[in-house]
Design a protein around this motif. Structure first.
Motif, short mmCIF file in Angstrom:
data_model
loop_
_atom_site.label_atom_id
_atom_site.label_comp_id
_atom_site.label_asym_id
_atom_site.label_seq_id
_atom_site.Cartn_x
_atom_site.Cartn_y
_atom_site.Cartn_z
N ARG A 183 -83.79 -52.96 -25.68
CA ARG A 183 -84.07 -53.00 -24.24
C ARG A 183 -83.75 -54.36 -23.63
NH1 ARG A 183 -90.26 -53.39 -23.71
NH2 ARG A 183 -89.85 -52.93 -21.88
N TYR A 184 -83.59 -55.39 -24.46
CA TYR A 184 -83.29 -56.74 -23.98
C TYR A 184 -81.80 -57.07 -24.04
CZ TYR A 184 -88.28 -57.01 -25.11
OH TYR A 184 -89.63 -56.77 -25.21
N ALA A 185 -80.98 -56.09 -24.38
CA ALA A 185 -79.54 -56.32 -24.52
C ALA A 185 -78.95 -56.88 -23.22
CB ALA A 185 -78.83 -55.02 -24.88
N GLY A 186 -78.08 -57.86 -23.39
CA GLY A 186 -77.40 -58.45 -22.23
C GLY A 186 -78.10 -59.64 -21.62
N ALA A 187 -79.31 -59.97 -22.09
CA ALA A 187 -80.00 -61.16 -21.59
C ALA A 187 -79.25 -62.42 -22.02
CB ALA A 187 -81.44 -61.20 -22.11
N THR A 188 -79.53 -63.53 -21.36
CA THR A 188 -78.91 -64.80 -21.77
C THR A 188 -79.51 -65.26 -23.08
OG1 THR A 188 -78.67 -65.38 -19.43
CG2 THR A 188 -78.40 -67.16 -21.05
N VAL A 189 -80.84 -65.26 -23.16
CA VAL A 189 -81.53 -65.72 -24.37
C VAL A 189 -82.87 -65.01 -24.48
CG1 VAL A 189 -82.50 -67.72 -23.13
CG2 VAL A 189 -82.39 -67.77 -25.63
N ILE A 190 -83.27 -64.68 -25.71
CA ILE A 190 -84.61 -64.18 -25.95
C ILE A 190 -85.32 -65.18 -26.86
CG2 ILE A 190 -83.98 -61.76 -25.61
CD1 ILE A 190 -84.11 -61.37 -28.63
N THR A 191 -86.67 -65.21 -26.78
CA THR A 191 -87.42 -66.29 -27.45
C THR A 191 -88.55 -65.75 -28.33
OG1 THR A 191 -88.95 -66.50 -25.57
CG2 THR A 191 -86.94 -67.85 -25.53
N PRO A 192 -88.23 -64.94 -29.35
CA PRO A 192 -89.30 -64.45 -30.22
C PRO A 192 -89.89 -65.56 -31.08
CG PRO A 192 -87.17 -63.93 -31.18
CD PRO A 192 -86.90 -64.51 -29.81
N ASN A 193 -91.15 -65.40 -31.46
CA ASN A 193 -91.69 -66.32 -32.45
C ASN A 193 -91.32 -65.79 -33.85
OD1 ASN A 193 -93.68 -64.40 -33.30
ND2 ASN A 193 -95.11 -65.14 -31.75
N ARG A 194 -91.69 -66.53 -34.85
CA ARG A 194 -91.30 -66.21 -36.23
C ARG A 194 -91.77 -64.81 -36.64
NH1 ARG A 194 -93.39 -70.80 -39.98
NH2 ARG A 194 -95.35 -70.00 -39.13
N GLY A 195 -93.03 -64.50 -36.35
CA GLY A 195 -93.58 -63.21 -36.72
C GLY A 195 -92.93 -62.06 -35.97
N GLU A 196 -92.67 -62.28 -34.68
CA GLU A 196 -92.03 -61.23 -33.87
C GLU A 196 -90.62 -60.93 -34.36
OE1 GLU A 196 -94.39 -62.10 -29.65
OE2 GLU A 196 -92.55 -63.19 -30.15
N LEU A 197 -89.87 -61.97 -34.72
CA LEU A 197 -88.51 -61.75 -35.22
C LEU A 197 -88.54 -61.00 -36.54
CD1 LEU A 197 -85.47 -62.33 -34.75
CD2 LEU A 197 -85.75 -64.30 -36.25
N ARG A 198 -89.52 -61.32 -37.37
CA ARG A 198 -89.62 -60.67 -38.68
C ARG A 198 -89.84 -59.16 -38.53
NH1 ARG A 198 -93.60 -63.93 -41.04
NH2 ARG A 198 -92.05 -65.50 -41.57
N GLU A 199 -90.58 -58.76 -37.49
CA GLU A 199 -90.79 -57.33 -37.22
C GLU A 199 -89.48 -56.60 -36.97
OE1 GLU A 199 -93.67 -55.98 -34.35
OE2 GLU A 199 -94.89 -57.75 -34.66
N VAL A 200 -88.51 -57.31 -36.42
CA VAL A 200 -87.25 -56.68 -36.00
C VAL A 200 -86.18 -56.76 -37.08
CG1 VAL A 200 -85.40 -56.76 -34.27
CG2 VAL A 200 -87.78 -57.16 -33.58
N VAL A 201 -86.03 -57.92 -37.72
CA VAL A 201 -84.93 -58.10 -38.68
C VAL A 201 -85.38 -58.08 -40.13
CG1 VAL A 201 -83.64 -59.43 -36.98
CG2 VAL A 201 -85.02 -60.65 -38.69
N GLY A 202 -86.68 -58.01 -40.38
CA GLY A 202 -87.18 -58.03 -41.74
C GLY A 202 -87.39 -59.44 -42.27
N ARG A 203 -87.95 -59.54 -43.45
CA ARG A 203 -88.20 -60.85 -44.06
C ARG A 203 -86.91 -61.49 -44.56
NH1 ARG A 203 -93.21 -62.57 -45.06
NH2 ARG A 203 -94.93 -61.13 -44.63
N TRP A 204 -86.79 -62.79 -44.36
CA TRP A 204 -85.63 -63.50 -44.89
C TRP A 204 -86.06 -64.35 -46.08
CZ3 TRP A 204 -87.40 -63.72 -39.84
CH2 TRP A 204 -88.17 -64.84 -39.49
N LYS A 205 -85.13 -64.54 -47.01
CA LYS A 205 -85.51 -65.25 -48.24
C LYS A 205 -85.24 -66.74 -48.16
CE LYS A 205 -81.22 -64.05 -50.76
NZ LYS A 205 -80.58 -63.17 -49.78
N ASP A 206 -84.33 -67.15 -47.26
CA ASP A 206 -84.05 -68.57 -47.10
C ASP A 206 -83.38 -68.80 -45.75
OD1 ASP A 206 -81.41 -67.68 -47.44
OD2 ASP A 206 -81.39 -68.20 -49.57
N GLU A 207 -83.02 -70.04 -45.46
CA GLU A 207 -82.43 -70.37 -44.16
C GLU A 207 -81.10 -69.67 -43.93
OE1 GLU A 207 -83.43 -72.39 -41.39
OE2 GLU A 207 -85.32 -72.00 -42.41
N ALA A 208 -80.31 -69.56 -44.98
CA ALA A 208 -79.01 -68.90 -44.85
C ALA A 208 -79.20 -67.43 -44.49
CB ALA A 208 -78.21 -69.04 -46.14
#
Length: 310
Positions: A183-208
């Protein structure tokens, strides 16, 4: 760095507003009725929350701010309207008689939050449609649009709002909620916090891995940038030129509530003045570092930000 003059920056803030109420008191005994502390309330405070706090933070930095939202026909709604006028914010709070204004009541004892009670209902479709009509009319009067989504139902037309703003050539910042970012497609920038991003993209194992997941999401949504606020790890901005990282500003953290609102406000006024991404996220990061040292939803003044940037 030298901050630009924000007095010419014009910001339109749209989203879920709420009234943050604080009851402060002393705790000296445990209730005989249940194993809970008894708080003898000595004073109370009321502060704007949600999108209203974004507006208040931007106004505290000296920007010209308009706020568009929905409240109930009740005392909290009237209080929010008064607080906005006192803060020099041009607020258009559409009254929906079928709802109650969202209120978050926090009980504080010995400088610790003991309890939070939330009162909230979803606005009607008729009120939201009227708000969308006014939103479209107000786009010509702003440089940047900030959409503050707290999941309270006030931004059901956010996809249309983003489309209208981008068609009008305006930068659009979104503070997101939930796990459906389409629903946010096309915005200039979105600002999720760490926990919110994890809900969408899953857990990451490192910075890469984080970089790969964030960049994939940015491209899928057609964003210019994705800013992830990472608490004690600072914040990272992902854009076409790569990743820009800002370490957390070292200071005692007193209360993180409302810090995301401060980030959005500072980022918005910087972008409204034509700042590049590196300078914009540096200022937003420093502003967040100032506000987390304060109790509750708070603002950062231009003078405080100037001093912290030295």
């Amino acid at each position: 760095m030298q901050l630009p003059d924000f007095s010419a920056a014009r910001l339109l803030v749209v989203g879920d507003v709420m009234l943050d109420r604080y009851w402060f008191g002393d705790v000296s005994r445990i209730s005989p009725e249940a194993p809970v502390p008894v708080v003898k309330v000595e004073r109370s405070e009321e502060r704007p929350g949600g999108a209203a706090n974004v507006a208040r933070n931007a106004a505290a930095l000296g920007a010209q701010v308009s706020l568009l939202s929905v409240v109930g026909r009740d005392e909290p709604g009237e209080t929010l309207d008064r607080l906005m006028r006192e803060g020099g914010i041009r607020a258009s709070l559409h009254v929906d008689p079928t709802i109650s204004t969202t209120v978050k009541l926090r009980v504080i004892g010995r400088q610790q939050q003991l309890l939070r009670i939330d009162f909230e209902t979803t606005p009607s479709s008729e009120t939201l449609r009227a708000k969308l009509t006014e939103y479209e009319a107000r786009l010509a009067e702003c440089d940047v649009v900030a959409l503050s989504d707290y999941g309270k139902g006030g931004l059901v037309h956010i996809t249309e709002m983003i489309r209208l703003a981008r068609a009008a050539g305006k930068k659009v910042l979104v503070d997101p909620k939930g796990d459906d970012y389409s629903r946010y497609a096309g915005a200039t920038v979105i600002t999720p916090n760490r926990g919110e991003l994890r809900e969408v993209v899953g857990r990451w194992k490192d910075e890469a891995d984080l970089n790969r997941r964030a960049e994939t999401l940015r491209q899928e949504l057609g964003l210019e940038a994705l800013l992830v606020t990472r608490s004690e790890e600072g914040m990272t901005l992902f854009h076409a030129g790569g990743a820009l990282h800002q370490g957390a500003v070292a200071r005692e953290v007193y209360d993180v509530s409302g810090a995301g609102d401060t980030v959005v406000a500072a980022l918005a006024v910087m972008l409204a003045q034509g700042a590049g991404w590196a300078d914009a996220i540096h200022v937003a990061n420093v502003a967040a570092g100032v506000v987390v040292a304060k109790l509750g939803t708070a603002t950062v003044s231009r003078a405080e930000l100037d001093a912290a940037l030295i």
